[in-house]
Design an enzyme around this catalytic site. Structure first.
Site, PDB file in Angstrom:
ATOM      1  N   CYS A  49       0.839  -1.206   0.000  1.00 20.49           N
ATOM      2  CA  CYS A  49       0.000   0.000   0.000  1.00 20.49           C
ATOM      3  C   CYS A  49       0.871   1.252   0.000  1.00 20.49           C
ATOM      4  CB  CYS A  49      -0.929  -0.015   1.209  1.00 20.49           C
ATOM      5  SG  CYS A  49      -1.999   1.431   1.282  1.00 20.49           S
ATOM      6  N   CYS A  96      -0.593   4.077   2.078  1.00 22.21           N
ATOM      7  CA  CYS A  96      -0.428   3.941   3.542  1.00 22.21           C
ATOM      8  C   CYS A  96       1.020   4.168   3.962  1.00 22.21           C
ATOM      9  CB  CYS A  96      -0.833   2.536   4.009  1.00 22.21           C
ATOM     10  SG  CYS A  96      -2.272   1.849   3.208  1.00 22.21           S
ATOM     11  N   ASP A  97       1.974   3.644   3.199  1.00 17.28           N
ATOM     12  CA  ASP A  97       3.355   3.548   3.679  1.00 17.28           C
ATOM     13  C   ASP A  97       4.358   4.424   2.925  1.00 17.28           C
ATOM     14  OD1 ASP A  97       2.465   1.618   5.446  1.00 17.28           O
ATOM     15  OD2 ASP A  97       2.873  -0.024   4.067  1.00 17.28           O
TER      16      ASP A  97
END
Ligand code: NAP
Length: 304
Positions: A131, A134-135
């Site tokens: 992701c 997300c990261d």
């Protein structure tokens, strides 16, 4: 616990949320279940720019707008991990709770496919990520590798360029699978390098964190190691359909077979969105499926 509900929707991505709008607004008692945050893949998507009427929107914003609308007509939303749906429309959760529904819509989507190479699973969260949204910020000024040439891989590679020093995209053929306009953006981005005709063989690490990836040339079988701090595999998706395995409604890859009403061959059991066997997996086709399934379920339940 054992309950009776008109319509149970499993999965709160775009398909499930759309089904929830149509089912609850029509007056069905409606329960929406998910084992994660509402929004499905929308919450992992940076920007959506092909949803009609919305020029460009952050995935999380579209998810929240859909969720608020979906729960504004009286539907309940609960955490729940569904492990089985039987032919009598009994829905069983992993805690043993059961719900007897008049109709069930499975809108569970897909999950990311693993590379299945040494070093992958043990470094998830230590440099391996599925992701970018997300990261990505954890890889500021670092070099990262994206595996795959589909829409997901290229969109996430573009997203990563705002943080990282460089992105190397590795594809196993010499052509991308992604849409041409995304390819054009990738090819114009100076931070992105492309390696063709290579497959990943191993993710290597230093002191427990990813430090590189071993690639093999598909023609010569020669290997090379690319130094990187992050590896983002985007090599496709597999359907989340285990809960329907007992019903003989899945194709050989596990996608759900439905008719034009989004109904399986078992009356009252529907599927909507990416979990279905279909040719175009998009937010707009998922919301379309959810509306069709819920509307048909309404007619079936009420006889109207
Ligand atoms: P995908 O389109 O199936 O692409 C998977 C990519 O991974 C392909 O380039 C494939 O290579 C490669 N690959 C597969 N197995 C591999 C392996 N073992 N080693 C190396 N490479 C491997 O998957 P996706 O990008 O996740 O997209 C899934 C669906 O969602 C698609 O229908 C896509 O159009 C849709 N989607 C749409 C959007 C959008 O419209 N904006 C965004 C994201 C996803 P080959 O090409 O050689 O097979």
């Amino acid at each position: 616990m054992d309950r009776q509900i008109d319509l149970v929707i499993v999965g709160a991505g775009p398909a499930g949320l759309s089904a929830c709008i149509y089912g609850s607004r029509a007056g069905l008692s409606t329960l929406l279940l998910d084992n994660g945050a509402p929004g499905g893949k929308l919450v992992k998507t940076h920007k959506i720019s092909n949803y009609p009427g919305v020029a460009e929107i952050a995935g999380t914003d579209l998810a929240m707008a859909m969720f608020e609308q979906a729960t504004s007509f009286g539907a309940s939303y609960e955490y729940g991990n569904v492990v089985n749906v039987d032919a009598d429309k009994k829905v069983t959760l992993d805690n043993g709770d059961t719900i007897h529904a008049k109709a069930v819509i499975v809108a569970t989507g897909t999950k990311e496919r693993l590379l299945q190479i040494p070093g992958e699973k043990e470094h998830i969260g230590r440099g391996v990520s599925f992701c970018a949204v997300c990261d990505g910020a954890f890889f500021r000024k670092k070099d990262v590798v994206v595996i795959g040439g589909g829409n997901s891989a290229l969109e996430e590679a573009l997203y990563l360029t705002q943080f990282v020093n460089s992105v190397t995209i590795v594809i196993r053929r010499d052509v991308f699978r992604a849409e041409k306009n995304i390819q054009a953006q990738v090819e114009q981005n100076e931070k992105i390098h492309i390696i063709t005709k290579h497959i990943p063989k191993e993710i290597v690490s230093d002191k427990g964190r990813v430090s590189g990836i071993v690639l093999e040339n598909v023609e010569t079988k020669e290997t090379q190691t690319i130094s990187c701090s992050g590896v983002f595999p985007y090599v496709g998706q597999d359907p989340i359909s285990e809960m329907l395995q007992g019903l003989d409604v899945l194709d050989e890859k596990g996608y759900v077979l439905v008719d034009s009403n989004c109904e399986t061959k078992i009356a009252g059991i529907y599927a909507a969105g990416d979990v279905c066997q279909k040719t175009l997996r998009q937010v707009v086709t998922a919301t379309n499926d959810g509306a069709i399934a819920a509307q048909h379920a309404f007619h079936q339940i009420t006889g109207m």
